[in-house]
Design an enzyme around this catalytic site. Sequence first.
Site, short mmCIF file in Angstrom:
data_model
loop_
_atom_site.label_atom_id
_atom_site.label_comp_id
_atom_site.label_asym_id
_atom_site.label_seq_id
_atom_site.Cartn_x
_atom_site.Cartn_y
_atom_site.Cartn_z
N TYR A 57 50.76 44.79 55.79
CA TYR A 57 50.47 45.73 56.88
C TYR A 57 50.52 44.98 58.20
O TYR A 57 49.52 44.49 58.70
CB TYR A 57 49.15 46.48 56.64
CG TYR A 57 49.17 47.31 55.37
CD1 TYR A 57 50.39 47.61 54.74
CD2 TYR A 57 48.02 47.78 54.78
CE1 TYR A 57 50.43 48.35 53.57
CE2 TYR A 57 48.05 48.53 53.61
CZ TYR A 57 49.27 48.80 53.02
OH TYR A 57 49.31 49.53 51.84
N LEU A 205 47.40 62.50 52.25
CA LEU A 205 47.76 63.48 53.29
C LEU A 205 49.27 63.56 53.45
O LEU A 205 49.78 64.04 54.46
CB LEU A 205 47.09 63.11 54.62
CG LEU A 205 45.57 63.10 54.59
CD1 LEU A 205 45.01 62.60 55.92
CD2 LEU A 205 45.03 64.50 54.28
N ALA A 280 43.80 56.44 58.52
CA ALA A 280 43.43 57.05 59.81
C ALA A 280 43.01 55.94 60.76
O ALA A 280 42.41 54.95 60.33
CB ALA A 280 42.31 58.06 59.63
N1 NAP Z 1 50.34 50.62 47.61
C1 NAP Z 1 51.26 51.09 48.40
O1 NAP Z 1 52.47 50.86 48.22
C2 NAP Z 1 50.85 51.96 49.55
C3 NAP Z 1 51.82 52.75 50.19
C4 NAP Z 1 51.40 53.58 51.24
C5 NAP Z 1 50.07 53.59 51.62
N2 NAP Z 1 49.16 52.79 50.99
C6 NAP Z 1 47.72 52.78 51.41
O2 NAP Z 1 47.26 54.10 51.47
C7 NAP Z 1 46.81 54.41 52.79
C8 NAP Z 1 47.07 55.86 53.07
O3 NAP Z 1 48.44 56.13 53.12
P1 NAP Z 1 49.16 56.48 54.47
O4 NAP Z 1 48.36 55.92 55.58
O5 NAP Z 1 50.56 56.06 54.30
O6 NAP Z 1 49.19 58.06 54.52
P2 NAP Z 1 48.13 59.24 54.48
O7 NAP Z 1 46.74 58.78 54.29
O8 NAP Z 1 48.70 60.25 53.54
O9 NAP Z 1 48.32 59.82 55.98
C9 NAP Z 1 48.03 59.08 57.11
C10 NAP Z 1 48.37 59.92 58.32
O10 NAP Z 1 47.45 61.01 58.43
C11 NAP Z 1 46.90 61.04 59.73
N3 NAP Z 1 45.52 61.56 59.65
C12 NAP Z 1 44.49 61.11 58.91
N4 NAP Z 1 43.39 61.88 59.09
C13 NAP Z 1 43.76 62.85 59.96
C14 NAP Z 1 43.07 63.95 60.55
N5 NAP Z 1 41.79 64.24 60.25
N6 NAP Z 1 43.75 64.73 61.43
C15 NAP Z 1 45.04 64.49 61.74
N7 NAP Z 1 45.75 63.45 61.21
C16 NAP Z 1 45.10 62.65 60.33
C17 NAP Z 1 46.96 59.61 60.22
O11 NAP Z 1 46.95 59.60 61.62
P3 NAP Z 1 46.71 58.31 62.54
O12 NAP Z 1 47.43 57.16 61.88
O13 NAP Z 1 47.31 58.74 63.81
O14 NAP Z 1 45.22 58.11 62.62
C18 NAP Z 1 48.28 59.16 59.62
O15 NAP Z 1 49.35 59.59 60.44
C19 NAP Z 1 47.54 53.39 53.68
O16 NAP Z 1 46.92 53.21 54.93
C20 NAP Z 1 47.49 52.18 52.80
O17 NAP Z 1 46.21 51.57 52.86
C21 NAP Z 1 49.53 52.01 49.95
#
Ligand code: NAP
Length: 319
Positions: A57, A205, A280
């Site tokens: 990251y 999300l 987030a």
């Molecule tokens: N193992 C893997 O290969 C892998 C792959 C992907 C992700 N991950 C992990 O999983 C976590 C989550 O996945 P992700 O971050 O890709 O996607 P996610 O949690 O599905 O979505 C994140 C998005 O949602 C937005 N968001 C969150 N809460 C919100 C709210 N209340 N209102 C409006 N928008 C909101 C965030 O905005 P902002 O960013 O603008 O706050 C961001 O754009 C990652 O951070 C990482 O730690 C792991």
Amino acid sequence: MEYTELGKTQLHVSRMCLGTWGIGGAGWDLYSDECRMDAIKAAVDCGINFIDTAPAYNGGRAEKYIGQVLHKLGVRKEVILATKCGNEFINGKYIRCGAADKIMRECEESLHNLKTDYIDVYLVHWPDPNVPMEETMDALNTLKKQGKILHIGVSNFTKEQIEEAEKYCDIEVYQPQYSMVDRKGEQLIQWAYAQRIGVMTYGTLGGGILTGKYRELKAYAVNDNRNRFYPYFKEPLFSKVMILLRTMDQISMERNVPLTQIALNWALQKPFISSCIIGAQSRDKIEENCKVFEWKLNSDEIQLLEQALKEYTECMDEL
Ligand SMILES: NC(=O)c1ccc[n+]([C@@H]2O[C@H](COP(=O)([O-])OP(=O)(O)OC[C@H]3O[C@@H](n4cnc5c(N)ncnc54)[C@H](OP(=O)(O)O)[C@@H]3O)[C@@H](O)[C@H]2O)c1
């Protein structure tokens, strides 16, 4: 906040885990350092005791923010830290690296970044097809014997890859993608759960599309994760998600809750998920997301969502 056992690890984790890919500052919307660090503090304030990160990251930046905040708050021991190995971020590219020497080096760097002398959950981020599984998993066994990591996990592995890894070490945690818009891994997740492997799911999300913030098709930068990693921000899936959002809007109005909580609620009701990772980067979003534990979707609402998901799922299956 709700808490649960993470599989057989004996770790008592919050069912919401803070995701920090965005907080690292590459591939997502940019926020100030203060805002990101306050988001980590907000998670702790809300009772989230589980944080997911990775050296990939933004080359360790997310780990550094977490290390600084937990150190300043003096709460390292109260927080369960999951970080990863085997996937480097170099010059804007993700490169798999399952070789033993690289994993040993990555672990030292993560310990340093996180300002800690142990990592609670250490996951192989992606399988490396160019390195024998035995070599990768043996490196993790060595780190475990040294007390630098406490539990071993894998992310983005197939069932066959998990079974192969289990020949060499005890896999206690699995991190796959899972959400209303990505259920491809559901059978595998249920199997893992039945093996008492703790399941922490990402993309709950749908990378943000299930928040309702994105209603128009838009082009994102080449390195933006909404362009590169999550397929729902493009056709043919985008317009199918918009159909699902109509049903979510209806429930949102009737319940007076944001769409985000509907997507989280749907995932959290799955008994085979120990903890949902939510990315987030600001305090307001984290506080809003944590309110999901104040209510539950009823069976009629879940049925409505399942109905609305049909067309989307068929389209995804065809891809
Ligand atoms: N193992 C893997 O290969 C892998 C792959 C992907 C992700 N991950 C992990 O999983 C976590 C989550 O996945 P992700 O971050 O890709 O996607 P996610 O949690 O599905 O979505 C994140 C998005 O949602 C937005 N968001 C969150 N809460 C919100 C709210 N209340 N209102 C409006 N928008 C909101 C965030 O905005 P902002 O960013 O603008 O706050 C961001 O754009 C990652 O951070 C990482 O730690 C792991």
